[in-house]
Design an enzyme around this catalytic site. Sequence first.
Site, PDB file in Angstrom:
ATOM      1  N   SER A 146       0.894  -1.165   0.000  1.00 45.01           N
ATOM      2  CA  SER A 146       0.000   0.000   0.000  1.00 45.01           C
ATOM      3  C   SER A 146       0.925   1.206   0.000  1.00 45.01           C
ATOM      4  O   SER A 146       2.105   1.092   0.345  1.00 45.01           O
ATOM      5  CB  SER A 146      -0.851   0.005   1.269  1.00 45.01           C
ATOM      6  OG  SER A 146      -1.485   1.256   1.450  1.00 45.01           O
TER       7      SER A 146
ATOM      8  N   TYR B  53      -1.866  -0.801  10.581  1.00 47.32           N
ATOM      9  CA  TYR B  53      -1.969  -1.202   9.167  1.00 47.32           C
ATOM     10  C   TYR B  53      -0.653  -0.890   8.449  1.00 47.32           C
ATOM     11  O   TYR B  53      -0.101  -1.727   7.732  1.00 47.32           O
ATOM     12  CB  TYR B  53      -3.141  -0.453   8.527  1.00 47.32           C
ATOM     13  CG  TYR B  53      -3.357  -0.721   7.055  1.00 47.32           C
ATOM     14  CD1 TYR B  53      -3.975  -1.888   6.618  1.00 47.32           C
ATOM     15  CD2 TYR B  53      -2.960   0.205   6.089  1.00 47.32           C
ATOM     16  CE1 TYR B  53      -4.188  -2.127   5.267  1.00 47.32           C
ATOM     17  CE2 TYR B  53      -3.168  -0.021   4.737  1.00 47.32           C
ATOM     18  CZ  TYR B  53      -3.788  -1.184   4.321  1.00 47.32           C
ATOM     19  OH  TYR B  53      -3.992  -1.420   2.990  1.00 47.32           O
TER      20      TYR B  53
HETATM   21  P1  NAD Z   1     -11.355  -6.069  -0.259  1.00 42.94           P
HETATM   22  O1  NAD Z   1     -11.835  -6.211   1.144  1.00 42.94           O
HETATM   23  O2  NAD Z   1     -12.310  -5.620  -1.296  1.00 42.94           O
HETATM   24  O3  NAD Z   1     -10.679  -7.424  -0.729  1.00 42.94           O
HETATM   25  C1  NAD Z   1      -9.857  -8.178   0.137  1.00 42.94           C
HETATM   26  C2  NAD Z   1     -10.201  -9.650   0.022  1.00 42.94           C
HETATM   27  O4  NAD Z   1      -9.333 -10.385   0.902  1.00 42.94           O
HETATM   28  C3  NAD Z   1     -11.631  -9.951   0.463  1.00 42.94           C
HETATM   29  O5  NAD Z   1     -12.307 -10.696  -0.526  1.00 42.94           O
HETATM   30  C4  NAD Z   1     -11.459 -10.754   1.746  1.00 42.94           C
HETATM   31  O6  NAD Z   1     -12.479 -11.729   1.950  1.00 42.94           O
HETATM   32  C5  NAD Z   1     -10.105 -11.401   1.510  1.00 42.94           C
HETATM   33  N1  NAD Z   1      -9.482 -11.835   2.769  1.00 42.94           N
HETATM   34  C6  NAD Z   1      -9.453 -11.186   3.961  1.00 42.94           C
HETATM   35  N2  NAD Z   1      -8.847 -11.948   4.876  1.00 42.94           N
HETATM   36  C7  NAD Z   1      -8.449 -13.094   4.252  1.00 42.94           C
HETATM   37  C8  NAD Z   1      -7.773 -14.258   4.683  1.00 42.94           C
HETATM   38  N3  NAD Z   1      -7.400 -14.425   5.961  1.00 42.94           N
HETATM   39  N4  NAD Z   1      -7.504 -15.202   3.765  1.00 42.94           N
HETATM   40  C9  NAD Z   1      -7.911 -15.061   2.484  1.00 42.94           C
HETATM   41  N5  NAD Z   1      -8.588 -14.003   2.033  1.00 42.94           N
HETATM   42  C10 NAD Z   1      -8.854 -13.018   2.908  1.00 42.94           C
HETATM   43  O7  NAD Z   1     -10.128  -5.069  -0.153  1.00 42.94           O
HETATM   44  P2  NAD Z   1      -9.040  -4.564  -1.234  1.00 42.94           P
HETATM   45  O8  NAD Z   1      -8.972  -3.118  -1.070  1.00 42.94           O
HETATM   46  O9  NAD Z   1      -9.260  -5.152  -2.565  1.00 42.94           O
HETATM   47  O10 NAD Z   1      -7.716  -5.167  -0.579  1.00 42.94           O
HETATM   48  C11 NAD Z   1      -6.756  -5.935  -1.297  1.00 42.94           C
HETATM   49  C12 NAD Z   1      -5.367  -5.536  -0.856  1.00 42.94           C
HETATM   50  O11 NAD Z   1      -5.118  -4.185  -1.264  1.00 42.94           O
HETATM   51  C13 NAD Z   1      -5.158  -5.545   0.657  1.00 42.94           C
HETATM   52  O12 NAD Z   1      -3.884  -6.106   0.941  1.00 42.94           O
HETATM   53  C14 NAD Z   1      -5.194  -4.082   1.025  1.00 42.94           C
HETATM   54  O13 NAD Z   1      -4.475  -3.820   2.206  1.00 42.94           O
HETATM   55  C15 NAD Z   1      -4.561  -3.464  -0.198  1.00 42.94           C
HETATM   56  N6  NAD Z   1      -4.820  -2.040  -0.414  1.00 42.94           N
HETATM   57  C16 NAD Z   1      -6.076  -1.559  -0.574  1.00 42.94           C
HETATM   58  C17 NAD Z   1      -6.274  -0.207  -0.782  1.00 42.94           C
HETATM   59  C18 NAD Z   1      -7.651   0.387  -0.984  1.00 42.94           C
HETATM   60  O14 NAD Z   1      -7.787   1.623  -0.946  1.00 42.94           O
HETATM   61  N7  NAD Z   1      -8.673  -0.392  -1.179  1.00 42.94           N
HETATM   62  C19 NAD Z   1      -5.173   0.656  -0.848  1.00 42.94           C
HETATM   63  C20 NAD Z   1      -3.903   0.131  -0.694  1.00 42.94           C
HETATM   64  C21 NAD Z   1      -3.722  -1.220  -0.495  1.00 42.94           C
END
Ligand code: NAD
Length: 283
Positions: free
Chosen positions: A144, A159
């Site tokens: 991130s 985080y």
């Molecule tokens: P999201 O919640 O839409 O998707 C995350 C997915 O991970 C979900 O489907 C959830 O069920 C799954 N998950 C959670 N715990 C799990 C586990 N123990 N085992 C397997 N699957 C699991 O969120 P997202 O934003 O798509 O997040 C994806 C990645 O992107 C994460 O690592 C997040 O930290 C990172 N991220 C997101 C953002 C943002 O703004 N959305 C920004 C920077 C980084």
Amino acid sequence: MKIEPGMTALVTGGGSGIGRGMSMSFARRGVRVGVCDIREEDAAETVRLIEAEGGTAKAIRTDVSDRASVDDAVAAVETAFGSIAIACNNAGIAMHGVPLHEISAADWDWVIGVNIRGVINGIQAVIPRMLASGRPAHMVNTASIAGFQVNPTFLTGAYSMTKYAVVALSEGLRNELQGKNVGVSILAPAAVDTKIHLSERSRPDRLGGATVRPQNHFMGDLIKGQMQPAEIGERVAAAIEAEDFYIFTHPETKEWLDRRHAAIDAAFAKAEPLAAPAAAAAE
Ligand code: NAD
């Protein structure tokens, strides 16, 4: 690495958001995708979307914080589609809105278990197989922009800590894989319109099960209408082909890093008086 039709990808957190975006981008290039998620019904929905476009994918219930579950997922993907060429350690959860000294022990275990252990488990389960296959392969670890600086307003210390760890793991992995056929990238987005504000519904049973964590919910407004996961998926596919190590997606966030680097530079200036005696002692 050129992404070729018939390759195999494994994407954790593939049931939603960025993981779904990457899964669909790979599938559109003819890659067969193991969609791994703790929410099996969401992984199945990603598979349905891929198949509706003529692609091939398989949903696998996986808890990335559990090494045995990750091993099982990797084996299932390779049994279905052959050796993994692209692995995205992407599953992650939010942990915002509570000061560090007030975060519960259960929440520490959860955020470390998923965001750090999940990536370690992915590295340990997949990299030996990639090396043994002798074929070109690539690992993408989702950090991130929070892995490069700590936001001053949203109480994101925990985080960010996990995302700094993902950056360090990825930099270490890249160093260790120099000269090998396995590339590495760090994905470092800022706000993306996903379901991350609903993370608590994905808390694994072994870490306490689904919970309610209203502190995450302000993020729903923050990310709504921001960058779409499909754009991230395309960016990642292009970055794998270009062998980009750092994958940034939000150019406006560079100034946050510039501020941090400027503070570090200024702090080093104060170390300069110490350098002369140390150098003399070494001679
Ligand atoms: P999201 O919640 O839409 O998707 C995350 C997915 O991970 C979900 O489907 C959830 O069920 C799954 N998950 C959670 N715990 C799990 C586990 N123990 N085992 C397997 N699957 C699991 O969120 P997202 O934003 O798509 O997040 C994806 C990645 O992107 C994460 O690592 C997040 O930290 C990172 N991220 C997101 C953002 C943002 O703004 N959305 C920004 C920077 C980084």
